[in-house]
Enzyme design. Structure first.
Site, PDB file in Angstrom:
ATOM      1  N   ASP A  93       0.863  -1.185   0.000  1.00  0.00           N
ATOM      2  CA  ASP A  93       0.000   0.000   0.000  1.00  0.00           C
ATOM      3  C   ASP A  93       0.899   1.234   0.000  1.00  0.00           C
ATOM      4  O   ASP A  93       2.121   1.127  -0.006  1.00  0.00           O
ATOM      5  CB  ASP A  93      -0.953  -0.038   1.201  1.00  0.00           C
ATOM      6  CG  ASP A  93      -0.214   0.012   2.523  1.00  0.00           C
ATOM      7  OD1 ASP A  93       1.033   0.109   2.522  1.00  0.00           O
ATOM      8  OD2 ASP A  93      -0.880  -0.046   3.563  1.00  0.00           O
ATOM      9  N   SER A  94       0.302   2.415   0.024  1.00  0.00           N
ATOM     10  CA  SER A  94       1.102   3.634  -0.134  1.00  0.00           C
ATOM     11  C   SER A  94       1.495   4.260   1.189  1.00  0.00           C
ATOM     12  O   SER A  94       2.277   5.202   1.218  1.00  0.00           O
ATOM     13  CB  SER A  94       0.304   4.653  -0.927  1.00  0.00           C
ATOM     14  OG  SER A  94      -0.798   5.087  -0.145  1.00  0.00           O
ATOM     15  N   GLY A  95       0.940   3.768   2.279  1.00  0.00           N
ATOM     16  CA  GLY A  95       1.181   4.400   3.569  1.00  0.00           C
ATOM     17  C   GLY A  95       0.101   5.409   3.918  1.00  0.00           C
ATOM     18  O   GLY A  95      -0.029   5.821   5.071  1.00  0.00           O
ATOM     19  N   GLY A  96      -0.671   5.808   2.927  1.00  0.00           N
ATOM     20  CA  GLY A  96      -1.700   6.835   3.151  1.00  0.00           C
ATOM     21  C   GLY A  96      -2.696   6.426   4.221  1.00  0.00           C
ATOM     22  O   GLY A  96      -2.976   7.189   5.151  1.00  0.00           O
ATOM     23  N   PHE A  97      -3.185   5.206   4.141  1.00  0.00           N
ATOM     24  CA  PHE A  97      -4.218   4.765   5.079  1.00  0.00           C
ATOM     25  C   PHE A  97      -3.722   4.854   6.521  1.00  0.00           C
ATOM     26  O   PHE A  97      -4.427   5.319   7.407  1.00  0.00           O
ATOM     27  CB  PHE A  97      -4.682   3.342   4.746  1.00  0.00           C
ATOM     28  CG  PHE A  97      -5.773   2.861   5.658  1.00  0.00           C
ATOM     29  CD1 PHE A  97      -7.074   3.314   5.503  1.00  0.00           C
ATOM     30  CD2 PHE A  97      -5.495   1.991   6.705  1.00  0.00           C
ATOM     31  CE1 PHE A  97      -8.084   2.897   6.369  1.00  0.00           C
ATOM     32  CE2 PHE A  97      -6.493   1.567   7.572  1.00  0.00           C
ATOM     33  CZ  PHE A  97      -7.794   2.021   7.402  1.00  0.00           C
ATOM     34  N   ASP A 147      -2.705   8.370  -1.752  1.00  0.00           N
ATOM     35  CA  ASP A 147      -4.012   9.044  -1.831  1.00  0.00           C
ATOM     36  C   ASP A 147      -4.400   9.557  -0.455  1.00  0.00           C
ATOM     37  O   ASP A 147      -3.799   9.199   0.543  1.00  0.00           O
ATOM     38  CB  ASP A 147      -5.084   8.060  -2.323  1.00  0.00           C
ATOM     39  CG  ASP A 147      -5.258   6.873  -1.370  1.00  0.00           C
ATOM     40  OD1 ASP A 147      -4.288   6.526  -0.679  1.00  0.00           O
ATOM     41  OD2 ASP A 147      -6.355   6.302  -1.326  1.00  0.00           O
ATOM     42  N   GLN A 190     -11.260   7.329  -5.268  1.00  0.00           N
ATOM     43  CA  GLN A 190     -11.918   7.768  -4.034  1.00  0.00           C
ATOM     44  C   GLN A 190     -13.244   8.441  -4.397  1.00  0.00           C
ATOM     45  O   GLN A 190     -13.692   8.342  -5.527  1.00  0.00           O
ATOM     46  CB  GLN A 190     -10.987   8.730  -3.267  1.00  0.00           C
ATOM     47  CG  GLN A 190      -9.738   8.048  -2.687  1.00  0.00           C
ATOM     48  CD  GLN A 190     -10.042   7.187  -1.446  1.00  0.00           C
ATOM     49  OE1 GLN A 190     -11.179   7.144  -0.942  1.00  0.00           O
ATOM     50  NE2 GLN A 190      -9.025   6.482  -0.961  1.00  0.00           N
ATOM     51  N   GLY A 217     -11.377   3.840   0.206  1.00  0.00           N
ATOM     52  CA  GLY A 217     -12.355   4.592   1.007  1.00  0.00           C
ATOM     53  C   GLY A 217     -13.604   3.807   1.339  1.00  0.00           C
ATOM     54  O   GLY A 217     -14.615   4.389   1.734  1.00  0.00           O
ATOM     55  N   ASP A 267      -8.000  -7.579   0.057  1.00  0.00           N
ATOM     56  CA  ASP A 267      -7.069  -7.831   1.158  1.00  0.00           C
ATOM     57  C   ASP A 267      -7.733  -7.388   2.450  1.00  0.00           C
ATOM     58  O   ASP A 267      -8.577  -6.494   2.437  1.00  0.00           O
ATOM     59  CB  ASP A 267      -5.782  -7.006   1.029  1.00  0.00           C
ATOM     60  CG  ASP A 267      -5.979  -5.601   1.578  1.00  0.00           C
ATOM     61  OD1 ASP A 267      -6.640  -4.794   0.891  1.00  0.00           O
ATOM     62  OD2 ASP A 267      -5.535  -5.323   2.704  1.00  0.00           O
ATOM     63  N   CYS A 305     -13.934 -28.811   6.609  1.00  0.00           N
ATOM     64  CA  CYS A 305     -12.680 -28.212   6.143  1.00  0.00           C
ATOM     65  C   CYS A 305     -11.610 -29.291   6.040  1.00  0.00           C
ATOM     66  O   CYS A 305     -11.489 -30.136   6.929  1.00  0.00           O
ATOM     67  CB  CYS A 305     -12.236 -27.132   7.127  1.00  0.00           C
ATOM     68  SG  CYS A 305     -10.650 -26.383   6.706  1.00  0.00           S
ATOM     69  N   CYS A 307      -8.289 -28.618   5.767  1.00  0.00           N
ATOM     70  CA  CYS A 307      -6.957 -28.077   6.062  1.00  0.00           C
ATOM     71  C   CYS A 307      -6.267 -28.947   7.111  1.00  0.00           C
ATOM     72  O   CYS A 307      -6.914 -29.731   7.811  1.00  0.00           O
ATOM     73  CB  CYS A 307      -7.034 -26.609   6.503  1.00  0.00           C
ATOM     74  SG  CYS A 307      -7.303 -26.314   8.262  1.00  0.00           S
ATOM     75  N   CYS A 310      -7.662 -28.749  10.746  1.00  0.00           N
ATOM     76  CA  CYS A 310      -8.913 -29.472  11.003  1.00  0.00           C
ATOM     77  C   CYS A 310      -8.720 -30.989  10.945  1.00  0.00           C
ATOM     78  O   CYS A 310      -9.457 -31.736  11.573  1.00  0.00           O
ATOM     79  CB  CYS A 310      -9.985 -29.004  10.028  1.00  0.00           C
ATOM     80  SG  CYS A 310     -10.471 -27.297  10.368  1.00  0.00           S
ATOM     81  N   HIS A 336      -6.014 -21.935   9.632  1.00  0.00           N
ATOM     82  CA  HIS A 336      -7.354 -22.350   9.225  1.00  0.00           C
ATOM     83  C   HIS A 336      -8.121 -21.195   8.566  1.00  0.00           C
ATOM     84  O   HIS A 336      -8.752 -21.379   7.519  1.00  0.00           O
ATOM     85  CB  HIS A 336      -8.156 -22.898  10.412  1.00  0.00           C
ATOM     86  CG  HIS A 336      -9.615 -22.983  10.101  1.00  0.00           C
ATOM     87  ND1 HIS A 336     -10.171 -24.051   9.417  1.00  0.00           N
ATOM     88  CD2 HIS A 336     -10.625 -22.090  10.289  1.00  0.00           C
ATOM     89  CE1 HIS A 336     -11.452 -23.810   9.221  1.00  0.00           C
ATOM     90  NE2 HIS A 336     -11.757 -22.638   9.739  1.00  0.00           N
TER      91      HIS A 336
HETATM   92 ZN   LIG Z   1      -9.560 -25.986   8.694  1.00  0.00          ZN
END
Ligand SMILES: [Zn+2]
Length: 378
Positions: A93-97, A147, A190, A217, A267, A305, A307, A310, A336
């Site tokens: 990211d740009s650091g703005g947030f 931004d 934005q 935003g 994300d 699940c 994974c 689990c 998980h």
């Molecule tokens: Zn799992």
């Protein structure tokens, strides 16, 4: 061009897009979810585990890496990929947030933002040029333009001035970006909930021809229907042949609803953050494994699940570890939850291939509990 989007097809039920994003560090299918590795690590996960989870792009934070360890050290290490031993794609990211959300003292000027370091209190200055310098040093595959992240709610006049400044900053980012052949720079649309401002922002940025676009935003406290409406009137202004990224969104319902509105990349810290609180995402909705009711529950977090968590560990064991603040417990819930969201996006792509994303949404919302009155966010 560092970043290329290959459009595969559109879902006939909803219009969601299936595609592939090609980067200097491999390609990934979209729609996709990107785990967040704020400080050059997805908390508690090794890069080997991320590979095992089929994560092929992760996000890292410019602001945090600028403060610690400093972008010069990462440049000396040969870039962020080498520094953290991750060979997949990285978006920064740009650091703005963070400047707008972590610092209580900030002063927004045309040249950039003066603010206080949230750790030491030291005064710092971040500008479009500085955000490009740091991200060029990090060597991320996808960089974000600097931004302004306006507060929610904001007045129309404030938002209009902010959108115009963000467009001027985007121009400066393009000029300052030193490595466009190996790092792709995305512009950020934005405009809050104002349709004409979103259109203006999108048109300004599209005229600058970025290799991809983000919708920023959102997920800043607005109701879900506002987010969906904003996406509905924003994505049509974005080009079909470039990837679209919805920033900071990671609840399962928003991932599906975002994909339906033409988003390719997402994300959020949500799955990893709630994991460390002992909350899991499961096929039957959210499960707070640290609750007393699981003290003698020797079944898996999610019986549907597959994974490795689990398959091998019980709710009772994981609850015990988390109650005792054992790192291994956080690792298990994090693994998980990431598996759950990455797998969810695989199912979304499968549904798009078969033109049944609308049906998939209905079934998923029903089993997760999103259709219940007062359903939780995740
Ligand atoms: Zn799992």
């Amino acid at each position: 061009m560092a970043i290329r989007y290959e459009f595969i097809k559109q879902d006939k039920q909803t219009g969601a897009r299936l595609g592939i994003v090609h980067t200097p560090h491999g390609s990934f299918e979209t729609p996709t979810f990107m785990p967040v590795g704020t400080l050059a690590t997805v908390k508690t996960m090794s890069p080997e585990e991320l590979t095992e989870l089929n994560a092929n792009i992760i996000l890292s934070n410019t602001y945090h890496l600028w403060l610690r360890p400093g972008h010069e050290i990462i440049r000396e290490a040969g870039g962020l990929h080498k520094f953290m031993n991750w060979d997949g794609a990285i978006l920064t990211d740009s650091g703005g947030f963070q400047v707008f959300s972590l610092s209580d003292l900030r002063d927004i000027q045309e040249e950039g933002v003066h603010f206080r370091n949230h750790i030491s209190g030291e005064k710092l200055f971040l500008s479009p040029e500085k955000a490009m310098e740091i991200q060029n040093a990090l060597g991320s595959d996808i960089m974000m333009a600097f931004d302004e992240c306006p507060p929610y709610p904001a007045t129309y006049d404030y938002m209009k001035a902010s959108v115009e400044r963000t467009s001027r900053w985007a121009e400066r980012c393009l000029t300052a970006h030193a490595r466009p052949d190996v790092q792709g720079l995305f512009g950020i649309v934005q405009g809050g909930e104002f349709e004409d401002l979103r259109k203006q922002s999108a048109q300004d940025l599209v005229s600058m021809d970025f290799p991809g676009y983000a919708v920023g935003g959102l997920s800043v406290g607005e109701p879900k229907d506002v987010m969906n409406r904003v996406l509905e009137f924003t994505t049509p202004w974005l080009p079909q042949d470039k990837p679209r990224y919805l920033m900071g969104v990671g609840s399962p319902d928003s991932l599906i609803d975002g994909a339906i509105r033409g988003i390719d990349m997402f994300d959020c810290v949500l799955p990893t953050r709630i994991a460390r609180n002992g909350t899991c995402m499961t096929s039957n909705g959210r499960l707070v494994v640290r609750n007393a009711q699981y003290a003698r529950d020797f079944g898996p977090i999610d019986e549907n699940c597959d994974c490795k968590v689990c398959k091998n560990y019980s709710r009772a064991y994981i609850r015990h570890l988390i109650k005792c603040n054992e790192t291994f417990g956080f690792r298990l819930t994090t693994y998980h939850n990431l598996h759950f969201l990455i797998e969810l996006m695989r199912k979304v792509r499968e549904a798009i291939k078969e033109d049944r994303l609308g049906d998939f949404r209905d079934e998923f919302f029903e089993s997760y509990g999103f259709n219940k009155p007062n359903a939780k966010n995740f």
